[in-house]
Design an enzyme around this catalytic site. Sequence first.
Site, PDB file in Angstrom:
ATOM      1  N   GLU A 189      10.037   2.148  10.516  1.00  0.00           N
ATOM      2  CA  GLU A 189      10.939   3.292  10.384  1.00  0.00           C
ATOM      3  C   GLU A 189      10.078   4.537  10.516  1.00  0.00           C
ATOM      4  OE1 GLU A 189      14.036   3.387  10.425  1.00  0.00           O
ATOM      5  OE2 GLU A 189      14.538   1.300   9.960  1.00  0.00           O
TER       6      GLU A 189
ATOM      7  N   GLU B 188       9.476  16.632  15.526  1.00  0.00           N
ATOM      8  CA  GLU B 188       9.779  16.597  14.096  1.00  0.00           C
ATOM      9  C   GLU B 188       8.789  17.473  13.323  1.00  0.00           C
ATOM     10  OE1 GLU B 188       9.128  12.846  11.933  1.00  0.00           O
ATOM     11  OE2 GLU B 188      11.108  13.154  11.055  1.00  0.00           O
TER      12      GLU B 188
ATOM     13  N   LYS C 163       0.861  -1.192   0.000  1.00  0.00           N
ATOM     14  CA  LYS C 163       0.000   0.000   0.000  1.00  0.00           C
ATOM     15  C   LYS C 163       0.891   1.232   0.000  1.00  0.00           C
ATOM     16  CE  LYS C 163      -1.606   2.840   3.105  1.00  0.00           C
ATOM     17  NZ  LYS C 163      -1.678   4.096   2.340  1.00  0.00           N
TER      18      LYS C 163
ATOM     19  N   CYS D 187      13.144  11.719   6.673  1.00  0.00           N
ATOM     20  CA  CYS D 187      13.240  11.385   8.095  1.00  0.00           C
ATOM     21  C   CYS D 187      14.685  11.462   8.551  1.00  0.00           C
ATOM     22  CB  CYS D 187      12.623  10.023   8.387  1.00  0.00           C
ATOM     23  SG  CYS D 187      13.361   8.712   7.454  1.00  0.00           S
TER      24      CYS D 187
END
Length: 481
Positions: free
Chosen positions: A250, A383, A175, A284
């Site tokens: 992750e 973040e 997906k 990231c």
Amino acid sequence: MSDSKRFDNYIGGEWVAGATYSSNINPSDLSDVIGEYAQADVAQVNAAIDAARSAFPAWSMSGIQARSDSLDKVGSEILARREELGTLLAREEGKTLPEAIGEVTRAGNIFKFFAGECLRISGDYIPSVRPGVNVEVTREALGVVGLITPWNFPIAIPAWKIAPALAYGNCVVIKPADLVPGCAWALAEIISRAGFPAGVFNLVMGSGRVVGDVMVKNRKVDGISFTGSVGVGRQIAVDCIARQAKVQLEMGGKNPQVILDDADLKQAVELSVQSAFYSTGQRCTASSRFIVTAGIHDTFVEAMAERMRSIKVGHALKSGVDIGPVVSKAQLDQDMSYVAIAQDEGARLVTGGERVTCDTEGYFLAPTLFADSTAQMRISREEVFGPVANIVRVADYEAALAMANDTEFGLSAGIATTSLKYANHFKRHSQAGMVMINLPTAGVDYHVPFGGRKGSSYGSREQGRYAQEFYTVVKTSYIGS
Ligand code: UN1
């Protein structure tokens, strides 16, 4: 430029119309619709999982030469079409064309790497402690794997999950991110012609809430590999562990970039600009916290401000543009909210912080730098996932190291220094999965392990031969006479 071509899901070797369709829009030009992409419903996701399940017994026992040939074929076609696929990638995600072509090249190389890797699956042959008995340790495919990929690397991350999954004999249901289905669809189309038996590879596009949720909870899926946000990742871990499925995550980062007094200033500025702002800061692995020692601090802030004024923000397909748009309205809102948060907290805006107007309507944001921030501010801890970074001043190396490690994350960490002593110490004492010395925190090789520590990652590493940890299970056989 707009066309309304429909792109379907790929299930059990067939192209299957979606329950509904969703428009894929160019963030550099909101009037440019790339196409209408299928949205799978629950029944279609379950059908894809069943197709993968049925294909698994034969595929997991299949010959490695055929597997290698098919993976190699996929890699060659990606590389041959890198300009075209790079253009699609830049159009749907918004990274610049050179960055997008680089990402496509990485995807092609990953398939080539795993075409070789599946010829090198090895095990151990060990004498038993019982005379006359021997022990074999071998690796077998995990089973049906569910792959859930993010929007910021629309082709490289699908590639680095799909290629090892297939190389080690697994069947795949993938997906891709709802925002960028185009590259994953193009990749699926290439895979559909590369000689894999029906059901070995399946593409189901749609939202995480519908498609992702079925994949995570369906007991016929043996493992989930996910790259995305911390919130979603943690819930996936809970759901997978509850049913004893293997899981690999992750997630976020708040990657520190330490700049020491003895750094080469020009190099430090270049690597900082590259890792914080290129790809619009949407990696990231991007560095978003500059931790700078007192002796170089003011010079560094000044040099960054000057260098940042020369960065050109604009349409991702235009030549000469350094940074494309933010990927979506929601992401732009998040970035702007952190600009406001940092200012409210008392950080000083050095440059940026506002939207940029271009010829086309898109989500353009000027690269943004804050100074005079502290380690406790939200801008130093959370973040943002955009072209927004901040600088914290520290007294010396020891304070810099402590602050670099003072985070719930641990993906990538960088240091700029000409001192071997500090470089080595940082390499050993950084609590990150990847350490960069005089290099940007982002931009990794495709053939070595990728992953982080603490809140950034969970489960075994991705990429390189370490990928086999997730995609295989170990069997210990005892052979008597
Ligand atoms: C890179 O820095 O080259 O989502 C790769 C991400 C990472 C990939 C970064 N998983 O940004």
